[in-house]
Structures are given as C-alpha cells and as structure tokens.
Design a protein around this motif. Structure first.
Motif, PDB file in Angstrom:
ATOM      1  N   LEU A   1      15.789 -80.283 -67.526  1.00 36.98           N
ATOM      2  CA  LEU A   1      15.547 -79.129 -68.565  1.00 36.98           C
ATOM      3  C   LEU A   1      15.935 -79.704 -70.046  1.00 36.98           C
TER       4      LEU A   1
ATOM      5  N   LEU B   1      17.879 -70.165 -72.914  1.00 32.85           N
ATOM      6  CA  LEU B   1      17.879 -70.078 -71.583  1.00 32.85           C
ATOM      7  C   LEU B   1      19.121 -70.431 -71.155  1.00 32.85           C
TER       8      LEU B   1
ATOM      9  N   GLN C   1      26.559 -63.503 -72.462  1.00 36.34           N
ATOM     10  CA  GLN C   1      25.505 -62.274 -72.742  1.00 36.34           C
ATOM     11  C   GLN C   1      24.660 -62.322 -73.561  1.00 36.34           C
TER      12      GLN C   1
ATOM     13  N   SER D   1      22.510 -64.801 -74.476  1.00 33.01           N
ATOM     14  CA  SER D   1      21.592 -65.768 -74.267  1.00 33.01           C
ATOM     15  C   SER D   1      20.233 -65.104 -74.280  1.00 33.01           C
ATOM     16  N   ARG D   2      19.153 -65.514 -74.818  1.00 31.72           N
ATOM     17  CA  ARG D   2      17.968 -64.829 -74.629  1.00 31.72           C
ATOM     18  C   ARG D   2      17.332 -64.590 -73.189  1.00 31.72           C
ATOM     19  N   VAL D   3      17.287 -65.529 -72.828  1.00 30.73           N
ATOM     20  CA  VAL D   3      16.766 -65.196 -71.076  1.00 30.73           C
ATOM     21  C   VAL D   3      18.029 -65.790 -70.237  1.00 30.73           C
ATOM     22  N   ILE D   4      18.209 -64.920 -69.295  1.00 31.31           N
ATOM     23  CA  ILE D   4      19.446 -65.405 -68.495  1.00 31.31           C
ATOM     24  C   ILE D   4      18.810 -65.281 -66.932  1.00 31.31           C
ATOM     25  N   VAL D   5      18.970 -66.536 -66.387  1.00 33.10           N
ATOM     26  CA  VAL D   5      18.648 -66.441 -64.970  1.00 33.10           C
ATOM     27  C   VAL D   5      19.893 -66.735 -64.150  1.00 33.10           C
TER      28      VAL D   5
ATOM     29  N   PHE E   1      24.014 -60.264 -61.787  1.00 27.79           N
ATOM     30  CA  PHE E   1      22.566 -59.695 -61.682  1.00 27.79           C
ATOM     31  C   PHE E   1      22.521 -58.580 -62.818  1.00 27.79           C
TER      32      PHE E   1
ATOM     33  N   TYR F   1      23.258 -58.666 -65.678  1.00 25.92           N
ATOM     34  CA  TYR F   1      22.765 -59.460 -66.870  1.00 25.92           C
ATOM     35  C   TYR F   1      21.573 -60.287 -66.774  1.00 25.92           C
ATOM     36  N   ALA F   2      21.262 -60.266 -65.773  1.00 21.07           N
ATOM     37  CA  ALA F   2      20.209 -61.473 -65.562  1.00 21.07           C
ATOM     38  C   ALA F   2      18.818 -61.071 -65.853  1.00 21.07           C
ATOM     39  N   THR F   3      18.028 -61.762 -66.811  1.00 26.25           N
ATOM     40  CA  THR F   3      16.685 -61.582 -66.916  1.00 26.25           C
ATOM     41  C   THR F   3      15.923 -61.673 -65.474  1.00 26.25           C
ATOM     42  N   TYR F   4      16.074 -62.829 -64.963  1.00 26.56           N
ATOM     43  CA  TYR F   4      15.850 -63.057 -63.775  1.00 26.56           C
ATOM     44  C   TYR F   4      16.733 -63.376 -62.570  1.00 26.56           C
ATOM     45  N   GLY F   5      16.627 -62.685 -61.711  1.00 24.62           N
ATOM     46  CA  GLY F   5      17.906 -62.957 -60.516  1.00 24.62           C
ATOM     47  C   GLY F   5      17.380 -63.329 -59.365  1.00 24.62           C
TER      48      GLY F   5
ATOM     49  N   ARG G   1      20.337 -54.452 -73.357  1.00 22.82           N
ATOM     50  CA  ARG G   1      19.434 -55.540 -72.553  1.00 22.82           C
ATOM     51  C   ARG G   1      18.392 -54.974 -71.906  1.00 22.82           C
TER      52      ARG G   1
ATOM     53  N   GLY H   1      16.691 -56.662 -65.768  1.00 20.37           N
ATOM     54  CA  GLY H   1      15.937 -57.806 -65.496  1.00 20.37           C
ATOM     55  C   GLY H   1      15.425 -57.308 -64.160  1.00 20.37           C
ATOM     56  N   VAL H   2      14.842 -58.535 -63.436  1.00 19.97           N
ATOM     57  CA  VAL H   2      14.223 -58.304 -61.910  1.00 19.97           C
ATOM     58  C   VAL H   2      15.224 -59.062 -60.947  1.00 19.97           C
ATOM     59  N   GLN H   3      15.104 -58.837 -59.991  1.00 22.90           N
ATOM     60  CA  GLN H   3      15.777 -59.401 -58.765  1.00 22.90           C
ATOM     61  C   GLN H   3      15.013 -59.800 -57.561  1.00 22.90           C
ATOM     62  N   TRP H   4      14.852 -61.074 -57.389  1.00 23.74           N
ATOM     63  CA  TRP H   4      13.976 -61.455 -55.996  1.00 23.74           C
ATOM     64  C   TRP H   4      14.844 -61.765 -54.867  1.00 23.74           C
TER      65      TRP H   4
ATOM     66  N   VAL I   1      10.205 -70.245 -71.998  1.00 24.66           N
ATOM     67  CA  VAL I   1      11.238 -71.046 -72.639  1.00 24.66           C
ATOM     68  C   VAL I   1      11.138 -72.426 -71.840  1.00 24.66           C
TER      69      VAL I   1
END
Ligand SMILES: Cc1cc2nc3c(=O)[nH]c(=O)nc-3n(C[C@H](O)[C@H](O)[C@H](O)COP(=O)(O)OP(=O)(O)OC[C@H]3O[C@@H](n4cnc5c(N)ncnc54)[C@H](O)[C@@H]3O)c2cc1C
Ligand SMILES: Cc1cc2nc3c(=O)[nH]c(=O)nc-3n(C[C@H](O)[C@H](O)[C@H](O)COP(=O)(O)OP(=O)(O)OC[C@H]3O[C@@H](n4cnc5c(N)ncnc54)[C@H](O)[C@@H]3O)c2cc1C
Ligand SMILES: Nc1ncnc2c1ncn2[C@@H]1O[C@H](COP(=O)(O)O)[C@@H](O)[C@H]1O
Lengths: 441, 328, 251
Positions: free
Chosen positions: B230, B263, B280, B282-286, B297, B299-303, C222, C225-228, C249
């Motif tokens: 990345l 990210l 926290q 950050s724009r997008v959090i994974v 989770f 705080y996560a945009t995608y978990g 915020r 978000g989603v969780q998978w 991103v």
C-alpha cells in the motif's frame, strides 16, 4: 507479632466496608484487603440498597454533596409480562419521600468507592488512625491456620496476623470453602446469574420520562416474558442520569434450557414494547454479568463462624430474592455490622474462640435478616416454580387484555374473563395450589 | 501590525509537511485579520529551504544556519527560538507538534513569558489571544480552550490542516546564532535510528498498524508486506512495541504518535482508549481482529472478524490486483 | 542521591464520563495517580535500588490529592510536600509550574523527575517549564534512565529514533510510561506510607491562569461502520471492493 491486628477483613464490598466502618467506630486496629483496583471496581448489583442502615454507618449520608448514591425509591412497580403486554402493580407514595430513605439506587463502582472514602475518614478519626488500613489491588490467597483456628491471611508473599478474620468475599467464597465452612462445590440449583446493562440518558429526559423529582426514583421488577421461559426475572432501576436494567436467571434452568446466552435474553427483554418505551434514545454504557445466590437456605454455609473467623454477606449466602425485590446489599451491610460488633465484644473479652464468636450467629438469628430468610423460603420456592414465571404472568396479561379492551361488542363480566384466562394458561387446580403456597407469604 | 510566526521544522533535509500545514492555516488567519505571517527556519541549509516557505506564503523568513542546528537538542534550539521571537516580536507563534517541539514548548513559554496551548486540533484568533480545540481525556472529548496574553504559543497536531501553496516574495532575514556551546550541560551521545521503513508515520496517507495479535516474525512479515503493497507507514500498539517486535517510534496513541491518515488498518489491535486516542481521526479505519467484540470495531469503518494470519495473505493479493503500479 | 518527583492527581479517564451543563462528570468520581508520574516514581525507585538515597514527592493539588501522595509513598517514596490549593482553584500548567518551582527552589536534589504529560489534559508542558524556572538541563519523553558516575543517562524517544542523552546533575527528566511498569504497592508499603512525613503547605495562586477551558464538546460523530465475518478470501475481496469503489482510498 507486633503487627498483629485486632481484625482482618477480606473483601471491600458492602459487607466488608460496613464491617470496617464499625471496626473504626469501635477503635479496633484492622486491615481490609480488596482485590479490585479500588473498592467497587468489579462489583455488580442491580441495584437497590433497601433499608435504612446506611444512615447508621454514615449519618445524614443524603445531605453530603458527594453522596455516593443515585436516587431514593419513591415509586415501585411490579410488572407481569407476556410477549406483547405488561400488567403492573404500581405504587407511588410521598410516604417514601423522607430521610432516612428506605431504598436507594446505587452504582457499585461509585458507591463502594464512596463508602470506602467514608471508612478512610472514620479511620482517621479513630484512635488507631495510623494503624488501620484499607488496601485495594491485593488478592488474599489463603487463610492462615494454627491448631484449627484462623489466625491471619496470606497475600502473595506477605502474611498478616490478627485475632480474627471477617470474610466478606462475596458469592465466590473460596476462602470460606478453604476452611471447610462450605463444600467445595455448590450445586447449580442454588446459584443464579445476574446480567445488567447501564443505559445513559440526558438527565432531564430521564426525569421527565419517569416522572422523577429531585432525587426520587423508580424501581420496577418484572416476571414472565422478561426471562423468556427461564426461571428468574427482570429489573429496571433509575439512577441519576442512567437506568440499570437486567435479569437474574437460574443457572440450572438456564443450562437445562440449552444454555441461551444471558446477554441475548437481556437484549430480547430490552426490546419488549413496555421496556423499549422506557429505554428509547438511551446510550448503552456498560454491560456486566455476575453470579448471585438464590437465597435458598439449603445453600447456606454449614456455619457462619468458627475459631477466629466470621463469614458475612453473600459469602455466607445471605440474600433474599422474594420476587418483589432482591435483598443482597442490605443483608451484606447488616451482617457486616453484626460481625464487627461481635468482634468488638470479643475484643473486650479477649476471646476469639468459636464459642465467643457465636454471638454473631445469635445476633443474625435474632435480626430481620434470618427471620425473613427463613420466613420467605416459600416465596423463594414459589418464585422458582414455572407457574410463576410463565403461567401467572401470561394469565394476568391475558386478563388485562380482555379487561381493558373496549370494543363495539357486549362487555363481559370480569369474573368470566378471569375464568377464561385461567383455563387458557393454567388450570384451576394449579391456581389453587399456587394460592395455597402463596397463602404462607 | 500584528504578526503570526510559524516555526518550520526540518526533517531529512526537508521542511516537514505538518509544518507547512500549520503555515497554510496561519496564512489564512493572517489574511482574515489583516496580520502578517512570518516563518522561522533553524537549520544549516535554512537559506535554501526558505524557498519552500515562500511557496507556502510566508512574508518574512527568519533563519539561522549555524551547524549546531543540524540535529535536535533542546538548549541551543530554545536559545535560537528565543532570539528570533525577541527579534520578530510576534503575537502568536505556531508549531507543528512533534517530540522535538514538545521538548521545548513549555520552557520557551516561560522564557518568552507567553501563554501556551499544546497539541491543539484547531485554533483561531480572538480578541486578546487564541482560542483552540484540544482533545482531552485520552481524546474522549474536546476542550474549547482560550489563551490570553500579549504572546501565545500554539502547537498543532499533524493533519489538522491541509498544506496549500500560495507563493509570495518573502524577505529573508538571517539572524545570528549566539548560543555558547560550552555552556551545554547535556549531550547527545548517540541517536539510534529505528529500523522500520523510511516512511514517517505522521506524513503518510496510509498506515498499517500492528497489535499484540501479531505474535511473531511471520506476522510481522505479513504486516510489512501489506504496508509495502500500500506504500504505507507502519504503526504499532504499545503492547506489540513492548513485546519487542516493533520499534517504539511506531507506537500510535496517547503516549505515542497521533496520526490521521486517509486509511488506517488496525491489525490485531483491541482498541484500548489510549490507542484509539492516536488514530480515531483517520478518515477510513479498517479493523482486523478475531474477536468480534473487540472495542476497535466501534471505530472501524470496515471491520473484518477473522484471524490476521488467514486474512492478510489473500488481502495482500487482492490489493495487488487492483493497484496497477504496486511499488516493489 | 536525592531524587525529587513531581506527581499529579488526575481523574480516572478510563471511567465513563459525560458532559453535564458544560462540565465534565466522571461516573466513578475516582481520582488516580497520573500514570506517567507512577512511571517517574518507579524510575526513581529503580535508580535507588543499589544506592543510598531518598525520594521526595511534590504535589500541587486540593485536599483530596493526599490519597495520591499516599499511593506514591506506598510504592516506596520517602517523604512528600503537598502544596495545598482550594478545591476550586483555577490552575493551568503555567501557574502550576511557577508554584511548584517556587517550592522546589527551597530544596536540593540531584534529579527532578516528572511525568511526560498529564493523562487528563495531555499538555506535556509542566516539565520543561520547571526546567526553565530552575535553570536545569533536561531530557523529555524518557524511555530509559540510568546513572553513570556523575552523569544521568536518559534515553529519550525522539521523532525518528531514540536519543541517548548524558546530563549533568542536577537535571530534570520527564518520564514516559513506556519506561517501566510501575509496581503495585504491597500491603506493607501501604502500612508504612501512613507514617511517612508529609508536609502540607497552603498556597494561593495569586494570578489568573493565562489559559482557560471554556467548555467541553463531544467528538464529531463518526458514521457507524460495518462488520463482516466469513471466509478469509471472501473478507479480503469484500474489503478491497469497498476500499476501492466506496471509500476510494486505494490509488
Ligand atoms: C445483576 C445483579 C443485580 C443485583 N441486584 C441487587 C439489588 O437490586 N439489591 C440488592 O440488595 N442486591 C442485589 N444484588 C446482590 C448484591 O449485589 C450482593 O448480594 C451484594 O453485593 C453482596 O455483598 P458482599 O459485600 O457480600 O459481596 P460483594 O459485593 O460481592 O463484595 C465482595 C468483595 O470481596 C472482594 N474479594 C473477593 N475475594 C477476595 C479475596 N480473596 N481477596 C480480596 N478481595 C476479595 C471482591 O473483589 C469484592 O469487592 C444483585 C446482584 C447482581 C449480580
Ligand atoms: C497512560 C497510558 C498510555 C498508553 N499509551 C498507549 C499508546 O500510546 N498506544 C497504545 O497502543 N497503547 C497505549 N497504552 C496501552 C493500552 O491501554 C493497551 O494496553 C494497548 O493499546 C493494547 O495493545 P493491543 O491492542 O495490541 O493488545 P491487546 O489489548 O492485547 O489486543 C490484542 C488484540 O489482538 C487480537 N488478536 C489476537 N490474535 C489475533 C489473530 N491471530 N488475528 C486477529 N486478531 C488477533 C485480540 O482479539 C485482541 O483484540 C497506554 C496505556 C496507559 C495506561
Ligand atoms: N499539580 C501538579 N503537581 C505536581 N506535579 C505536577 C502537577 N501538574 C503537573 N505536574 C507534573 O508535570 C507533568 C506534566 O504535566 P502537564 O504539563 O500537565 O502535562 C506531570 O506528569 C507531573 O510530573
């Protein structure tokens, strides 16, 4: 043994802190050890502290600006629920509106920590200001015995000696078991699991929603659908700007029903229309689970005293869950006080043998606590009968639905409705049996 | 006319991006209030670096280019900043927050008798001083804070503002560096550079951060591979720094660095508030964690609930396929 | 060797908290020893492990802060000075540092330790302010601390790496919690702490602080978000798809 204490207290919950307060007031040299990072750190209660005994330990506690309690109970409600309905006995009275309030809601982390600070102040005011201690963050691992008598404690590599030890370690009473006062294994019939969530509201919203004034509050117990077929019940109590909501569920029944997760049951309970209406818009803050005694007298330790030791609070199985309230904290407080008083008297005689400490047992027996525990065993058993958490609430709700429905049809007599409801959800015979049992309450 | 002075920190021969962000913000503030915006550079190459300062709108650039100013040491830098502030007499002095700045700010405030606000998320000028928003209580909330006085020092978190070019003709003003090195009562014996990539955590747009879930060299290799794919900098939780797998300079959080990339990928991190305090924004959090109840989770945009050792290999693969020019 | 340590009492920030009428309310109402200062006390104890010496604590705070002094004494510090201020005293780092410095000037020490920052405000200013008032050489953000003959050797975590600094005494070092894991006081330690000398000196700040908190605000919301859950490959694909097409991103 120059460092020998008059008394060591294991556990800084309600029982331990109450005992400590009385020890300080009686100028005893004592050490209280609590394993949590601070008193109250891990303690869980619904919780309403019933009775007025706190005022004895901390006079005028309600006046202090830093008072550790949330609200006093002015409004009480007992709700029977089925899946969609709720049928309540509701009682509100200004009668309850005077100090010393006979019921206050507490959040344990805050309350225990506050009570501990009051004990610290009492120590400072006592004759042994520099020789009595509250020590958090230390686990007592073992009781020290000499010729069968308890003489001290071991925590890690440190050992401390005392004329006697008060065990106030709560329901998970490992030390009580170590000295054989309680069998190693307590059957699941005698324990329940309590789960609880704290939900925050804007204080104004909370006060409007529950019609609270100043520091008045509501206690609401639930039976029926609340526990979704599992033996037990629910509760909802108002705090300053939060609500405590939870369930107490029989461990054995939970297992027999295939082990539904208490948390899932709580979630469903919270979604019941009557409960959801009260909780709307709140923000969930924390969730906790803890074992609770059932108050079944058969689960009590063999004895609550022995040479050099006294057992108090839930460590001694002292709790009453009568359906209209859980009384664990007031029992802990009362037994803690009685134990410390017994120690003070034993100190006068310089005799800490079992024979001398028996005065604690006598005082317990003479108090409301053992009288109620004995007197309400039937209530405890009744509460555990499936009829109480299934048939009865269903029947009440069914009756309520008929009784309160007004439509464009001829209205039936209430007695006919009741007969209907009984037939649908139970039988006359079963109701008679229940009534017979309840007669003794 | 009132002045706002910005300190431009130099790292690896360049002005730090975070300093340019602060300069851009100060230029906007100056414009709004009819002030002048000036800069200060302390570095042996200060003169040539001054062109960058002009590009970002500084109207005057004070500089000292003494060799002593090559690497950070608090006493000489303090003396230099004190001299520049005394000379320029600005109303507000703004810094991009960094360990080097934290190493001086309080002392400089006392020496220049200035009110001071550290680590603000944003600030603006009010009558008689500065008002700022500061995250407090491990960044659980924001305190609206005011500093009043004839002089105010402010340090600003990285990523609070964007750096925008606005070329000017700046006056370059050299100032003498008069610090007597013999008076030094402290010395740097050695600087141990952390061996973890060359990308600066607070300057990149993508951060891959490892937590205690990354248990061994194999896990570290996966994290590194993901970061390389990345073009990301590598961050870490305190727990995994303590374990010795990642260097302390990678630590993100209340004690470590505060980052706000586009990210942020948290791998095997539970999400303790002290860690979250640093990421926290950050724009997008994974979040990748095998415990579905881990607080991260929240705080996560995608978990992604899963074992990092199983998830990272296909993830690296998939990313490679969508990135046309993967830096090798 | 004499070591002075500045310690501060802070609210337990891990407890739930909320804003009520513009003020902060912590649910447990509990106050603790600033974690970074606990590391400073620990560092002092370690320095004195094989050395004669004493540790003198300095705390500026209201009456309630004496619990925090007790805690640090229980860890093993020897004595303390409590600069007592009224419960509602308005203080900021600048004012606190001046008051502390005035007191510290009346004492001698070889090393003055501080925490690198307060856990509640994360200001990180007081340490270097004290160094300036007392004209001490100093190092901040130390993650390591040892003695070599007459020199204090501090390893400080800088921006890109670790700087190993040698300082002449007396000097000041601010400590990171990454330096050590502070000990939990033993029962004996707590028992002894009650008999250790604590000098209480009432001070009244004679100035209004130059910085003031005007109010608190929640963080910007915020979007949840989603969780998978699922197969690793499936998870990877889904994430990359979303990062690429929705969040944009990846580029
Ligand atoms: C969900 C739930 C709801 C409840 N609701 C109510 C209610 O509304 N009203 C009511 O009156 N009661 C209620 N109870 C029951 C009540 O919480 C208990 O009965 C009461 O807390 C018992 O007090 P205690 O002091 O005996 O024990 P605890 O409060 O459990 O305290 C024991 C203490 O000892 C410490 N300890 C244990 N072992 C050691 C050791 N070896 N060394 C050092 N320290 C040790 C523990 O950390 C703890 O602080 C509820 C319980 C639950 C779980
Ligand atoms: C004053 C103070 C300051 C602090 N400052 C910082 C700071 O700056 N930065 C910081 O990070 N911390 C800081 N901390 C420490 C912080 O409180 C936490 O202890 C720390 O962040 C925990 O790190 P972690 O999430 O990696 O570890 P853990 O909390 O142990 O979490 C590890 C996680 O990895 C998951 N996991 C394990 N195995 C796998 C696997 N195979 N696949 C996927 N997931 C897996 C687990 O489910 C768990 O959630 C500070 C603490 C204090 C008191
Ligand atoms: N009121 C105080 N009393 C004693 N020491 C303090 C006080 N305030 C701050 N300090 C010290 O200064 C350090 C940094 O504080 P701060 O500037 O508030 O982040 C703390 O870790 C303490 O060592």
């Amino acid at each position: 043994m120059e460092d020998k204490f008059d008394c060591i207290i294991v556990g800084g919950g309600i029982a331990g802190l109450s005992a400590a307060m009385v020890c300080a007031q009686n100028n005893l040299r004592f050490l209280l050890v609590e394993r949590g990072e601070f008193c109250g750190a891990k303690n869980v209660s619904g919780g309403v502290l019933w009775g007025t005994e706190l005022a004895r330990l901390v006079p005028d506690y309600w006046k202090a600006p830093d008072a550790g309690f949330e609200r006093f109970i002015r409004h009480r409600r007992l709700t029977f629920m089925d899946e969609q309905s709720a049928f309540s006995l509701d009682f509100k009275s200004d009668h309850f509106d005077q100090p010393p309030y006979a019921g206050i809601t507490v959040l344990r982390a805050k309350f225990d920590n506050w009570l501990a600070s009051k004990v610290e102040a009492a120590i400072e005011a006592s004759a042994f200001a520099d020789e009595s201690f509250l020590v958090p963050d230390v686990l007592v691992e073992e009781l020290l015995l000499e010729s069968g008598a308890v003489v001290g404690i071991r925590a890690g590599e440190e050992t401390f000696y005392a004329d006697c030890v008060i065990l106030a370690e709560g329901v998970n009473n490992l030390l009580t078991r170590q000295i054989g006062l309680q069998p190693e294994y307590v059957p699941a019939d005698y324990v329940a699991v309590g789960v609880k969530e704290v939900i925050r509201f804007d204080q104004k919203v909370l006060e409007d929603r529950f019609q609270l004034q100043d520091r008045s509050g509501l206690s609401n117990e639930f039976v029926g659908f609340a526990s979704q077929g599992v033996e037990g019940g629910g509760f909802l109590y108002t705090n300053l700007d939060t609500v405590s909501v939870g369930l107490v569920l029989g461990m054995k029944d939970l297992r027999e029903k295939g082990g539904p997760k208490p948390y899932d049951l709580l979630d469903t309970f919270k979604r019941h229309p009557a409960v959801a209406d009260m909780l709307r818009g709140g923000e969930s803050l924390e969730y906790a689970a803890h074992v609770v005694s059932t108050g079944d007298i058969r689960a009590l330790p063999k004895e609550v005293y022995a040479d050099g030791v006294l057992v108090t609070g839930e460590a001694a199985g002292l709790l009453l869950n009568s359906g209209k309230a859980i009384q664990g904290m007031d029992y802990a407080m009362h037994s803690g006080i009685l134990a410390a008083e017994a120690v003070a008297a034993a100190k006068q005689d310089e005799d800490f043998s079992a024979a001398s400490l028996k005065r604690y047992r006598d005082a317990l027996d003479a108090s409301y606590l053992m009288q109620d525990m004995r007197g309400f065993q039937d209530a405890v058993h009744l509460l555990h009968s499936p009829a109480m958490f299934q048939a009865v609430p269903n029947l009440f709700c069914d009756f309520g639905r008929q009784f309160f429905t007004i439509d464009n049809a001829p209205t039936r007599k209430a007695s006919a409705m009741l007969k209907d409801s009984i037939r649908k959800h139970s039988s006359f015979l079963e109701m008679m049996k229940l009534g017979f049992k309840a007669r003794k309450l | 006319m009132s002045k706002i002075l910005t300190y431009l920190a130099v790292q690896d021969g360049k002005i730090k991006r975070a300093s340019l962000e602060v300069l851009s913000h100060c230029r906007a503030l100056a414009q709004e209030h009819g002030w002048t915006v000036e800069s200060v550079l302390l570095h042996p190459d200060a003169r040539s670096l001054a062109t960058t300062a002009q590009q970002y709108g500084a109207e005057t650039v004070y500089y000292m280019d003494h060799p002593q100013l090559q690497a950070h040491l608090n006493a000489p830098f303090l003396a230099a900043l004190h001299a520049v502030i005394t000379h320029a007499n600005p109303h507000v002095v703004a810094f991009a927050s960094s360990e080097a700045v934290k190493d001086m700010l309080g002392a400089l405030a006392v020496r220049t008798q200035a009110a001071v606000l550290s680590d603000v998320a944003s600030f603006h000028i009010i009558a008689g001083g500065v008002e700022a928003k500061r995250p407090v209580m491990a960044s659980k909330l924001i305190a609206r804070t005011q500093a009043q006085g004839a002089r105010v020092l402010v340090s600003v978190r990285a990523g609070a503002y964007t750096a925008e070019e606005a070329p000017t003709e700046a006056a370059l003003v050299p100032l003498p560096f008069t610090f007597d090195v013999d008076t030094l009562k402290q010395q740097v014996r050695e600087v141990v550079q952390d061996a973890l990539g060359t990308l600066d955590l607070s300057e990149t747009q993508v951060v891959v951060a490892a937590g205690r879930g990354v248990k061994d060299e194999a896990g570290k290799a996966l994290v590194t591979q993901l970061a390389d794919t990345l073009g990301a900098a590598i961050g870490a939780s305190r727990a995994v720094v303590e374990s010795g797998l990642f260097p302390a300079s990678a630590q993100v959080g209340q004690t470590g660095k505060v980052v706000s990339p586009d990210l942020y990928i948290a791998v095997g991190i539970s999400g303790a508030i002290q860690h979250v305090a640093g990421m926290q924004n950050s724009r997008v959090i994974v979040a990748i964690n095998k415990d579905g109840d881990a607080p991260i989770f929240n705080y996560a945009t995608y978990g992604l609930v899963g074992d990092l050792y199983a998830v990272l290999p296909p993830l690296i693969n998939e990313i490679k396929q969508v990135l046309p020019t993967t830096p090798e | 060797m004499k070591i002075a340590v500045c310690i501060k009492q802070v609210p337990d920030i891990t407890a739930p908290l909320h804003i009520q009428n513009g003020a902060l309310v912590f649910d447990t109402n509990r106050m603790v020893l600033n974690a970074y200062d606990a590391s400073a006390v620990e560092a002092a104890l370690v320095l004195l492990e094989n050395r004669e010496g004493s540790i003198h604590l300095f705390l500026l705070g209201p009456d309630r802060a004496k619990e925090t002094i007790r805690k640090a004494l229980a860890m093993g510090a020897h004595e303390a000075t409590h600069l007592l201020v009224p419960d509602d005293a308005a203080l900021d780092a600048y004012l606190s540092a001046s008051l502390l410095a005035e007191q510290l000037k009346q004492h001698t020490f070889d090393i003055l330790l501080c925490g690198k920052q307060s856990q509640d405000t994360d200001a990180g200013l007081t340490g270097t302010m004290l160094a300036e008032h007392l004209a001490l050489p100093y190092a901040t953000n130390a993650v390591g601390l040892t003695l070599e003959d007459d020199l204090v050797v501090a390893t400080r975590q800088g921006d890109a790496g670790q700087e190993i600094m040698a300082l002449e005494t007396p000097c000041l070092v601010t400590c990171s919690n990454d330096m050590n894991n502070p000990r939990i006081p033993s029962i004996k330690g707590i028992m002894q702490s009650k008999r250790k000398p604590v000098q209480t000196i009432s001070v009244t700040p004679d100035a209004t602080p130059s910085t003031q908190v005007m109010g608190y605000e929640p963080l910007p919301e915020r979007t949840p978000g989603v969780q998978w859950e699922g197969e690793p490959l499936e998870l990877a694909r889904r994430l990359v798809h979303h990062l690429n097409d929705e969040a944009r991103v990846l580029s």
